[in-house]
Design a protein around this motif. Sequence first.
Motif, PDB file in Angstrom:
ATOM      1  N   SER A 189      31.378 -45.839   4.892  1.00  0.00           N
ATOM      2  CA  SER A 189      30.988 -45.968   3.484  1.00  0.00           C
ATOM      3  C   SER A 189      29.990 -44.890   3.109  1.00  0.00           C
ATOM      4  CB  SER A 189      30.366 -47.346   3.231  1.00  0.00           C
ATOM      5  OG  SER A 189      29.769 -47.409   1.946  1.00  0.00           O
ATOM      6  N   GLY A 190      30.074 -44.450   1.855  1.00  0.00           N
ATOM      7  CA  GLY A 190      29.085 -43.506   1.337  1.00  0.00           C
ATOM      8  C   GLY A 190      27.855 -44.188   0.779  1.00  0.00           C
ATOM      9  N   GLY A 191      27.813 -45.532   0.840  1.00  0.00           N
ATOM     10  CA  GLY A 191      26.655 -46.264   0.361  1.00  0.00           C
ATOM     11  C   GLY A 191      26.888 -46.879  -1.005  1.00  0.00           C
ATOM     12  N   ALA A 192      25.966 -47.734  -1.393  1.00  0.00           N
ATOM     13  CA  ALA A 192      26.070 -48.477  -2.655  1.00  0.00           C
ATOM     14  C   ALA A 192      25.510 -47.637  -3.799  1.00  0.00           C
ATOM     15  CB  ALA A 192      25.331 -49.807  -2.535  1.00  0.00           C
ATOM     16  N   ILE A 193      26.248 -46.612  -4.185  1.00  0.00           N
ATOM     17  CA  ILE A 193      25.821 -45.670  -5.219  1.00  0.00           C
ATOM     18  C   ILE A 193      26.363 -46.123  -6.582  1.00  0.00           C
ATOM     19  CG2 ILE A 193      25.846 -43.275  -5.977  1.00  0.00           C
ATOM     20  CD1 ILE A 193      24.390 -43.696  -3.328  1.00  0.00           C
ATOM     21  N   LEU A 194      25.492 -46.536  -7.477  1.00  0.00           N
ATOM     22  CA  LEU A 194      25.916 -46.875  -8.828  1.00  0.00           C
ATOM     23  C   LEU A 194      26.297 -45.602  -9.561  1.00  0.00           C
ATOM     24  CD1 LEU A 194      23.295 -49.543  -9.976  1.00  0.00           C
ATOM     25  CD2 LEU A 194      25.698 -49.922  -9.388  1.00  0.00           C
ATOM     26  N   LEU A 215      26.846 -28.513  -8.499  1.00  0.00           N
ATOM     27  CA  LEU A 215      26.288 -29.670  -7.809  1.00  0.00           C
ATOM     28  C   LEU A 215      26.456 -29.474  -6.308  1.00  0.00           C
ATOM     29  CD1 LEU A 215      27.821 -32.464 -10.059  1.00  0.00           C
ATOM     30  CD2 LEU A 215      25.383 -31.915  -9.895  1.00  0.00           C
ATOM     31  N   ASN A 216      25.350 -29.493  -5.571  1.00  0.00           N
ATOM     32  CA  ASN A 216      25.461 -29.331  -4.129  1.00  0.00           C
ATOM     33  C   ASN A 216      25.843 -30.661  -3.472  1.00  0.00           C
ATOM     34  OD1 ASN A 216      23.099 -30.865  -3.940  1.00  0.00           O
ATOM     35  ND2 ASN A 216      21.782 -29.057  -3.726  1.00  0.00           N
ATOM     36  N   GLU A 217      26.053 -30.623  -2.177  1.00  0.00           N
ATOM     37  CA  GLU A 217      26.514 -31.817  -1.469  1.00  0.00           C
ATOM     38  C   GLU A 217      25.560 -32.988  -1.647  1.00  0.00           C
ATOM     39  OE1 GLU A 217      27.567 -33.384   3.065  1.00  0.00           O
ATOM     40  OE2 GLU A 217      27.481 -31.233   2.661  1.00  0.00           O
ATOM     41  N   ALA A 218      24.261 -32.734  -1.519  1.00  0.00           N
ATOM     42  CA  ALA A 218      23.290 -33.824  -1.644  1.00  0.00           C
ATOM     43  C   ALA A 218      23.363 -34.466  -3.027  1.00  0.00           C
ATOM     44  CB  ALA A 218      21.879 -33.296  -1.379  1.00  0.00           C
ATOM     45  N   ALA A 219      23.526 -33.654  -4.059  1.00  0.00           N
ATOM     46  CA  ALA A 219      23.616 -34.192  -5.418  1.00  0.00           C
ATOM     47  C   ALA A 219      24.872 -35.028  -5.590  1.00  0.00           C
ATOM     48  CB  ALA A 219      23.588 -33.053  -6.435  1.00  0.00           C
ATOM     49  N   VAL A 220      25.999 -34.534  -5.082  1.00  0.00           N
ATOM     50  CA  VAL A 220      27.251 -35.288  -5.209  1.00  0.00           C
ATOM     51  C   VAL A 220      27.153 -36.614  -4.463  1.00  0.00           C
ATOM     52  CG1 VAL A 220      29.733 -35.291  -4.747  1.00  0.00           C
ATOM     53  CG2 VAL A 220      28.622 -33.200  -5.544  1.00  0.00           C
ATOM     54  N   ARG A 221      26.650 -36.580  -3.242  1.00  0.00           N
ATOM     55  CA  ARG A 221      26.566 -37.816  -2.459  1.00  0.00           C
ATOM     56  C   ARG A 221      25.613 -38.829  -3.098  1.00  0.00           C
ATOM     57  NH1 ARG A 221      29.257 -37.816   2.250  1.00  0.00           N
ATOM     58  NH2 ARG A 221      29.702 -35.852   3.323  1.00  0.00           N
ATOM     59  N   SER A 222      24.592 -38.361  -3.796  1.00  0.00           N
ATOM     60  CA  SER A 222      23.622 -39.278  -4.396  1.00  0.00           C
ATOM     61  C   SER A 222      24.049 -39.796  -5.762  1.00  0.00           C
ATOM     62  CB  SER A 222      22.253 -38.592  -4.521  1.00  0.00           C
ATOM     63  OG  SER A 222      22.305 -37.556  -5.489  1.00  0.00           O
ATOM     64  N   LYS A 223      25.075 -39.148  -6.372  1.00  0.00           N
ATOM     65  CA  LYS A 223      25.451 -39.497  -7.745  1.00  0.00           C
ATOM     66  C   LYS A 223      26.860 -40.060  -7.876  1.00  0.00           C
ATOM     67  CE  LYS A 223      21.616 -37.932  -9.621  1.00  0.00           C
ATOM     68  NZ  LYS A 223      20.647 -38.885 -10.242  1.00  0.00           N
ATOM     69  N   VAL A 224      27.699 -39.907  -6.848  1.00  0.00           N
ATOM     70  CA  VAL A 224      29.112 -40.291  -6.927  1.00  0.00           C
ATOM     71  C   VAL A 224      29.403 -41.385  -5.905  1.00  0.00           C
ATOM     72  CG1 VAL A 224      31.489 -39.481  -6.608  1.00  0.00           C
ATOM     73  CG2 VAL A 224      29.820 -38.024  -7.763  1.00  0.00           C
ATOM     74  N   TYR A 225      30.203 -42.375  -6.291  1.00  0.00           N
ATOM     75  CA  TYR A 225      30.610 -43.414  -5.356  1.00  0.00           C
ATOM     76  C   TYR A 225      31.853 -42.943  -4.601  1.00  0.00           C
ATOM     77  CZ  TYR A 225      31.552 -47.878  -3.235  1.00  0.00           C
ATOM     78  OH  TYR A 225      31.731 -48.880  -2.301  1.00  0.00           O
ATOM     79  N   PHE A 226      31.793 -42.983  -3.277  1.00  0.00           N
ATOM     80  CA  PHE A 226      32.910 -42.560  -2.433  1.00  0.00           C
ATOM     81  C   PHE A 226      33.706 -43.777  -1.966  1.00  0.00           C
ATOM     82  CE2 PHE A 226      30.566 -38.679  -2.383  1.00  0.00           C
ATOM     83  CZ  PHE A 226      31.483 -37.683  -2.110  1.00  0.00           C
ATOM     84  N   ALA A 227      34.992 -43.759  -2.277  1.00  0.00           N
ATOM     85  CA  ALA A 227      35.913 -44.792  -1.821  1.00  0.00           C
ATOM     86  C   ALA A 227      37.034 -44.110  -1.041  1.00  0.00           C
ATOM     87  CB  ALA A 227      36.473 -45.566  -3.017  1.00  0.00           C
ATOM     88  N   ALA A 228      38.016 -44.894  -0.603  1.00  0.00           N
ATOM     89  CA  ALA A 228      39.171 -44.332   0.111  1.00  0.00           C
ATOM     90  C   ALA A 228      40.297 -45.352   0.095  1.00  0.00           C
ATOM     91  CB  ALA A 228      38.807 -43.973   1.550  1.00  0.00           C
ATOM     92  N   GLU A 276      28.865 -41.454  10.052  1.00  0.00           N
ATOM     93  CA  GLU A 276      28.613 -42.579   9.132  1.00  0.00           C
ATOM     94  C   GLU A 276      28.568 -42.158   7.664  1.00  0.00           C
ATOM     95  OE1 GLU A 276      25.073 -44.457  10.657  1.00  0.00           O
ATOM     96  OE2 GLU A 276      26.246 -45.615  12.104  1.00  0.00           O
ATOM     97  N   ARG A 277      29.468 -41.246   7.305  1.00  0.00           N
ATOM     98  CA  ARG A 277      29.614 -40.897   5.891  1.00  0.00           C
ATOM     99  C   ARG A 277      30.987 -40.251   5.693  1.00  0.00           C
ATOM    100  NH1 ARG A 277      26.233 -37.012   8.086  1.00  0.00           N
ATOM    101  NH2 ARG A 277      26.796 -34.843   7.654  1.00  0.00           N
ATOM    102  N   PRO A 278      31.589 -40.438   4.510  1.00  0.00           N
ATOM    103  CA  PRO A 278      32.905 -39.850   4.253  1.00  0.00           C
ATOM    104  C   PRO A 278      32.818 -38.349   4.015  1.00  0.00           C
ATOM    105  CG  PRO A 278      32.096 -40.995   2.313  1.00  0.00           C
ATOM    106  CD  PRO A 278      31.106 -41.263   3.399  1.00  0.00           C
ATOM    107  N   PHE A 279      33.944 -37.666   4.187  1.00  0.00           N
ATOM    108  CA  PHE A 279      34.040 -36.219   3.959  1.00  0.00           C
ATOM    109  C   PHE A 279      32.889 -35.485   4.668  1.00  0.00           C
ATOM    110  CE2 PHE A 279      36.653 -37.705   0.388  1.00  0.00           C
ATOM    111  CZ  PHE A 279      37.737 -36.858   0.499  1.00  0.00           C
TER     112      PHE A 279
END
Length: 207
Positions: free
Chosen positions: A27-32, A71-84, A50-53
Amino acid sequence: MQTQLQDHVAKLLRCRRCPRMQSAPVSGGAILSDVMIVGQAPGPREPALERPFAHTAGRTLFRWFEEFCALNEAAVRSKVYFAAVCRCFPGKNSGGTDRVPAPDEIRNCSSWMDNEIGILRPRLIIPVGRLAITQLTDCPKLEKVIGHKFRGERARHRFDLIPLPHPSGASTWHKIPPGKALTERALKLIAHHPAIESFARRARRSQ
């Protein structure tokens, strides 16, 4: 909503529905977020990290976001919800490549995505790769869907849908015509989507 999403992710991480899968869920975490990225399934490195992509495909995906959305990787991971489509590593097939999840595994995992869409009610979903795209819209050929924006519906919620090809190093589709130009067109659509523009502005202000 945050508590609901945290409870959802905690239940997801305990899931063991599919005995052929080779790892626990990732999971990428509970990112709203108003934006969801939907991949196919974790690769062999993601469970340990323990993280996607988190490996080759991720490097390409985040380079795309940095180049087209600033948007760098840290920004994307902190702002986007990752599913699969599936949240566990399926293992390898006889040819040594990552096994594509089986239909029963896709069905077993589909409720997690439905719940996430119901909780987040995203404005934009970005399916990455053919398997993810086909869960959300018809995909007769990548050329017919990459570079276009659609309206999608799932879990009784409507959203914008902008598909991307899979950024795996095993695929050259996004590197050669017509895939290269269509991928760039899709990334420009993503960059100018209001859901992306809003948190891109906030990310730039915080830098």
